[in-house]
Design an enzyme around this catalytic site. Structure first.
Site, PDB file in Angstrom:
ATOM      1  N   ASP A 148       0.833  -1.190   0.000  1.00 25.57           N
ATOM      2  CA  ASP A 148       0.000   0.000   0.000  1.00 25.57           C
ATOM      3  C   ASP A 148       0.877   1.254   0.000  1.00 25.57           C
ATOM      4  O   ASP A 148       2.075   1.184   0.308  1.00 25.57           O
ATOM      5  CB  ASP A 148      -0.900  -0.039   1.242  1.00 25.57           C
ATOM      6  CG  ASP A 148      -1.764   1.182   1.383  1.00 25.57           C
ATOM      7  OD1 ASP A 148      -2.456   1.548   0.426  1.00 25.57           O
ATOM      8  OD2 ASP A 148      -1.743   1.798   2.478  1.00 25.57           O
TER       9      ASP A 148
ATOM     10  N   ASP B  48      -0.428   5.180   0.820  1.00 22.12           N
ATOM     11  CA  ASP B  48      -0.778   6.127   1.875  1.00 22.12           C
ATOM     12  C   ASP B  48      -0.890   5.417   3.225  1.00 22.12           C
ATOM     13  O   ASP B  48      -1.652   4.448   3.365  1.00 22.12           O
ATOM     14  CB  ASP B  48      -2.112   6.800   1.559  1.00 22.12           C
ATOM     15  CG  ASP B  48      -2.063   7.600   0.271  1.00 22.12           C
ATOM     16  OD1 ASP B  48      -1.765   8.802   0.331  1.00 22.12           O
ATOM     17  OD2 ASP B  48      -2.309   7.008  -0.804  1.00 22.12           O
TER      18      ASP B  48
ATOM     19  N   ASP C  92      -1.801  -0.827   6.095  1.00 27.90           N
ATOM     20  CA  ASP C  92      -1.904  -0.152   7.385  1.00 27.90           C
ATOM     21  C   ASP C  92      -3.330  -0.100   7.905  1.00 27.90           C
ATOM     22  O   ASP C  92      -3.594   0.583   8.898  1.00 27.90           O
ATOM     23  CB  ASP C  92      -1.367   1.280   7.270  1.00 27.90           C
ATOM     24  CG  ASP C  92      -2.267   2.161   6.415  1.00 27.90           C
ATOM     25  OD1 ASP C  92      -2.795   3.162   6.940  1.00 27.90           O
ATOM     26  OD2 ASP C  92      -2.460   1.857   5.229  1.00 27.90           O
TER      27      ASP C  92
END
Length: 229
Positions: free
Chosen positions: A9, A11, A169
């Protein structure tokens, strides 16, 4: 089955981009007569694509708009103007990417951020060379937690999802990995996850940073092919 590739990922995993989102949303809020969104609010809402972010903000403000697509286009214009200006690289990212490359793993960046914006960010922070493939948001591609972008990345790598591990995240990354049939998911603690504790999201591991991932993988039984194999 050996893990051959990581789907990473952007961001909240590689870069802290909250400042960019706030900078793009502030003029949009002014256009709507709404209060400028705080960093805390934006941090809680981001992670499910730009369209969902706007819908959540409109709900937070108690506003409706007649032409949502026009609003989205204005937001995207504001975002392109500030993309990367207030972002920062999370500590340990470069060390982690170097370590993963040393393990012989293939890397793909998989993000809800529009493809052009994501590419510009990777280049700005000198991360593009680490990734064999970038799959960003595009028309007709459902944002995570849908599995679309992960499946597209696996197809681009020529690998079944079961040979790919997701690194993210948030609960969205975990849900996308499960829906795609990935080998599992590793979640980093420094991301967003809508303000909820990341440890509450089931994962193969919860790590403090990307620099911890190579050692974690090396400690698993046959986690990946040896470098050069």
């Amino acid at each position: 089955m050996k893990i051959e590739a990581l789907l990473v990922d952007l961001d909240g995993t590689l870069l802290d981009t909250v400042g960019d989102f706030v900078a793009a949303l502030t003029p949009l809020a002014a256009e709507l007569g709404a209060p400028a969104p705080s960093e805390a609010l934006v941090r809680r809402l981001i992670g499910r694509g730009g369209a969902q972010l706007l819908r959540d903000l409109l709900a937070h403000w108690g506003l409706t708009v007649q032409n949502f697509e026009a609003l989205r286009e204005r937001y995207e214009c504001h975002y392109r103007a500030v993309n990367g200006q207030r972002a920062r690289l999370f500590e340990g990212v470069v060390v982690g990417l170097e370590g993963l490359r040393a393990l012989g793993l293939r890397l793909a960046c998989v993000t809800n951020k529009p493809q052009a914006n994501a590419q510009a960010l990777l280049e700005r922070f000198r991360l593009a060379a680490y990734f064999e493939l970038l799959v960003g948001g595009a028309q007709g591609l459902r944002a995570k937690p849908a599995p679309d972008s992960l499946l597209l990345a696996c197809a681009g790598l020529g690998l079944p999802p079961a040979r790919c591990l997701m690194v993210g995240d948030s609960a969205n990354d975990a849900a996308a990995a499960r829906a795609a049939g990935c080998a599992g998911v590793v979640l980093l603690r420094h991301g967003y996850n809508h303000g909820e504790p990341i440890e509450a999201v089931p994962a193969e591991a919860h790590l403090d940073g990307l620099d911890r991932l190579p050692a974690w993988l090396s400690g698993r039984a046959c986690p990946c092919p040896a470098a050069g194999s």
